[in-house]
Design an enzyme around this catalytic site. Structure first.
Site, short mmCIF file in Angstrom:
data_model
loop_
_atom_site.label_atom_id
_atom_site.label_comp_id
_atom_site.label_asym_id
_atom_site.label_seq_id
_atom_site.Cartn_x
_atom_site.Cartn_y
_atom_site.Cartn_z
N ALA A 131 -4.55 -10.01 4.91
CA ALA A 131 -5.49 -10.38 5.59
C ALA A 131 -4.35 -11.82 6.09
CB ALA A 131 -6.72 -10.90 5.27
N CYS A 170 -5.80 -0.38 -0.99
CA CYS A 170 -6.68 -1.24 0.19
C CYS A 170 -8.51 -1.71 -0.58
CB CYS A 170 -6.64 -1.58 1.40
SG CYS A 170 -7.55 -0.41 1.74
N GLY A 210 -3.32 -10.13 8.56
CA GLY A 210 -4.44 -10.00 9.84
C GLY A 210 -4.24 -11.17 10.75
N GLY A 255 -2.10 -3.88 6.91
CA GLY A 255 -1.64 -4.88 5.74
C GLY A 255 -3.12 -6.18 5.19
N GLU A 262 -6.57 -3.94 9.80
CA GLU A 262 -6.75 -2.94 9.09
C GLU A 262 -6.49 -4.12 7.96
OE1 GLU A 262 -8.74 -0.85 9.86
OE2 GLU A 262 -8.60 -0.69 11.70
P1 NAD Z 1 1.64 -7.55 4.84
O1 NAD Z 1 0.73 -8.06 5.59
O2 NAD Z 1 2.05 -8.19 3.96
O3 NAD Z 1 3.26 -6.90 5.42
C1 NAD Z 1 2.58 -5.70 6.87
C2 NAD Z 1 3.41 -5.10 7.65
O4 NAD Z 1 3.20 -7.10 8.28
C3 NAD Z 1 4.72 -4.93 7.48
O5 NAD Z 1 5.34 -4.71 7.35
C4 NAD Z 1 5.27 -7.32 7.24
O6 NAD Z 1 6.75 -7.03 6.93
C5 NAD Z 1 4.29 -7.30 8.53
N1 NAD Z 1 4.60 -8.65 8.59
C6 NAD Z 1 4.62 -9.64 7.95
N2 NAD Z 1 3.93 -10.98 8.32
C7 NAD Z 1 4.10 -10.82 9.23
C8 NAD Z 1 3.89 -11.78 10.40
N3 NAD Z 1 3.53 -12.76 9.93
N4 NAD Z 1 4.16 -11.55 11.68
C9 NAD Z 1 4.43 -9.62 11.99
N5 NAD Z 1 4.33 -9.32 11.39
C10 NAD Z 1 4.43 -9.91 9.41
O7 NAD Z 1 1.05 -6.12 3.43
P2 NAD Z 1 1.74 -5.28 2.40
O8 NAD Z 1 2.01 -6.62 1.21
O9 NAD Z 1 2.85 -5.03 2.73
O10 NAD Z 1 0.40 -4.23 2.06
C11 NAD Z 1 -0.44 -4.58 1.07
C12 NAD Z 1 -2.12 -5.30 1.78
O11 NAD Z 1 -2.05 -4.41 2.37
C13 NAD Z 1 -2.81 -5.41 1.21
O12 NAD Z 1 -3.36 -6.61 1.17
C14 NAD Z 1 -3.82 -4.06 1.32
O13 NAD Z 1 -5.00 -4.62 1.15
C15 NAD Z 1 -3.59 -3.97 2.94
N6 NAD Z 1 -3.86 -3.15 3.28
C16 NAD Z 1 -4.85 -2.39 4.06
C17 NAD Z 1 -5.17 -0.99 3.81
C18 NAD Z 1 -6.49 -0.80 5.70
O14 NAD Z 1 -6.35 -0.24 5.96
N7 NAD Z 1 -7.32 -1.91 5.06
C19 NAD Z 1 -4.22 -0.36 3.71
C20 NAD Z 1 -3.78 -0.50 2.83
C21 NAD Z 1 -3.29 -1.35 2.58
C1 SIN Z 2 -5.55 2.04 1.48
O1 SIN Z 2 -5.70 3.02 2.24
O2 SIN Z 2 -4.80 1.27 1.07
C2 SIN Z 2 -7.12 3.42 0.65
C3 SIN Z 2 -6.67 4.78 1.38
C4 SIN Z 2 -7.57 5.27 0.52
O3 SIN Z 2 -9.53 4.54 -0.08
O4 SIN Z 2 -7.35 5.51 -1.14
#
Ligand code: NAD
Ligand code: SIN
Length: 469
Positions: free
Chosen positions: A208, A263, A211, A206, A229
């Protein structure tokens, strides 16, 4: 009074798609704990039998699975079908990775038999994002289950229907009760799960900001595994590219695939100032040809909407902020009339500006013109993130320099920044992760190693340091 239902909407239309109650993290963790001993001690073959059945069911149900993903996320149907393919493909790759990275190794040493074996952690929590609502949670769940862990998944609140569908396929495959538990909900349920005393670890994909909040919360429990991640602010350098049309196509694939909601999508295009006009013209011409439409439209779209109207608003605001800071729009990111979450692909020249180092999770690409290679590398590395980077053009020597100088976990040459392979490690440095890469290396965070020296019977003498008897 019970809280209102969780509801998900079709990204393209805003129509209601799924409705259900918020889950109970405590009950799910208890169920996972109760199921752990039997699942962990079942022979690997027995676990794999269920996991292979799941893989086959995913393949058999691919059309329905892709439909749900396409409707819930808005991504084009072909993009959703590719996601389902990755979900099924993950199984064989994860079995191979389990053996390659965490299998059993037994050798003979002077003292007897030396063994390295691995044990599952126990109950692992998984928090998933919305952009790959099946593939990314699946990328934690499959290796975790192979290793003998039980799992509690809290999917994104924006994509509960996809998670529910995936859970139903696991149940149909014969996964015993309690081995995989789904807790529907938003940040509240995510926090309840992440802070539960009886989980043994958390596998997170999710943003940063989320995270970092999780890392702070886990600071008090260093004995628990935490795999993060996170996002990126990914650079793409185009340098000495002999074929401008091919370079422009790679830029489009990097920045606008899945409406920029990967991402690994490129956010910053770095180019020599002399080469910039031709490249930017070619990219802008391709942008003008991108079909932005609902997932099942004919002709087939390259891009669908972003996930919802709020995301569209945030992107519009980010583009406006870049303009206000002095950025020169090349193609405006604007709301489109197709539905509440449609935006046009944005391209903006931000050369010379100092902008916040944020990830804008959508189809928005900055152009940064530089005078020389050193300035290109400085611009590429001017980010706290370190997920993906790509060089388009140059020769082997330049690529070697790029590879050495760039700070990123995914470094490509003449390929897009996006489209990472499941059979390689997947993770970033800096604010993109905590050195627990996923994909092929997910096996590493799903089990812990135990080193043993063993003989079949006690056999020892003390050679030195004893008085004569
Ligand atoms: P997000 O961080 O908003 O949510 C991810 C998960 O965490 C969701 O299930 C959400 O409900 C939960 N969550 C949110 N706040 C929380 C908290 N305080 N405590 C516990 N859980 C919580 O992410 P998103 O908007 O759903 O996804 C998009 C993000 O994910 C982008 O930043 C993208 O770059 C990243 N991403 C990273 C990767 C990777 O492998 N590096 C892959 C795909 C997406
Ligand atoms: C992602 O996990 O958001 C990207 C995977 C990719 O590189 O396509």
């Amino acid at each position: 009074m019970s809280p209102p239902d969780l509801v998900s909407y079709e990204a393209a239309t805003g129509a209601e798609l799924w409705r259900g109650p918020h889950g109970d993290a405590n009950a799910a963790v208890n169920a996972a704990r109760a199921a752990f001993p039997a699942w962990a001690t079942a022979p690997l073959e027995a676990r794999l039998e269920v996991i292979h059945r799941y893989r086959d069911l995913v393949r058999a149900n691919a059309p329905a699975f892709a439909d749900i993903i396409a409707r819930e996320t808005g991504k084009p149907h072909w993009d959703a079908a590719a996601e389902v393919n990755s979900v099924a493909g993950k199984v064989d790759i994860s079995v191979e990775a389990y053996h390659a990275r965490t299998g059993t190794r037994i050798g003979e040493v002077a003292a007897g038999r030396q063994a390295v074996r691995h044990k599952p952690h126990g109950v692992l929590a998984v928090l998933g994002p919305y952009n790959f609502p099946a593939h990314l949670p699946n990328g934690h769940i499959v290796p975790a289950l192979i290793a003998g862990n039980t799992v509690v998944l809290k999917p994104s609140e924006l994509t509960p229907a996809t998670a529910e569908h995936m859970g139903a396929l696991w149940a149909q495959a014969g996964l015993p009760d309690g081995v995989l538990n789904i807790v529907q909900g938003a940040a509240h349920e995510g926090r309840a799960l992440a802070s539960h005393a009886d989980i043994d670890g958390l596998l997170f994909t999710g943003a940063a900001t989320t995270g970092y909040a999780l890392a702070r919360a886990f600071a008090a429990t260093p004995h628990k595994i935490l795999a993060l991640e996170m996002g990126g602010n990914n650079p793409l350098i185009v340098w000495d590219a002999p074929d401008i049309a091919a370079a422009a196509a790679l830029v489009i694939q990097s920045a606008y695939l899945s409406s920029g909601q990967r991402c690994t999508c490129a956010r910053r295009l770095i180019v020599h100032e002399a080469a910039a006009p031709a490249l930017v013209d070619a990219v802008a011409a391709l942008i003008d040809r991108i079909i932005v439409a609902e997932p099942f439209a004919d002709p087939v779209p390259f891009m669908g909407p972003v996930i919802d109207a709020r995301a569209a608003e945030r992107l519009e605001a980010a583009f406006a902020a870049m303009v206000a800071a002095g950025g020169k729009p090349i193609r405006a990111l604007t709301r489109l009339p197709q539905g509440p979450a449609f935006v046009s692909p944005g391209l903006i020249d931000t050369t010379g500006l100092t902008l916040p180092d944020e990830e804008h999770f959508g189809p928005l690409l900055q152009v940064i013109r530089v005078p020389d290679w050193d300035a290109a590398m400085a611009a590429a590395n001017a980010t706290r993130f370190g997920l993906a980077a790509s060089l388009v053009g140059g020769d082997q020597a330049l690529y070697d320099r790029f590879w050495t100088q760039i700070r990123a976990g995914i470094v490509n040459w003449n390929r897009p920044t996006s489209g990472a392979a499941s059979n390689a490690p997947f993770g970033g440095v800096g604010a993109s992760g905590n050195h627990r890469p996923a994909a092929y290396y997910a096996a590493d965070y799903c089990a812990w190693p135990v080193a043993s020296v063993e003989t079949d019977r006690p056999d020892a003498t003390i050679a030195q340091g004893l008085r004569l008897a």
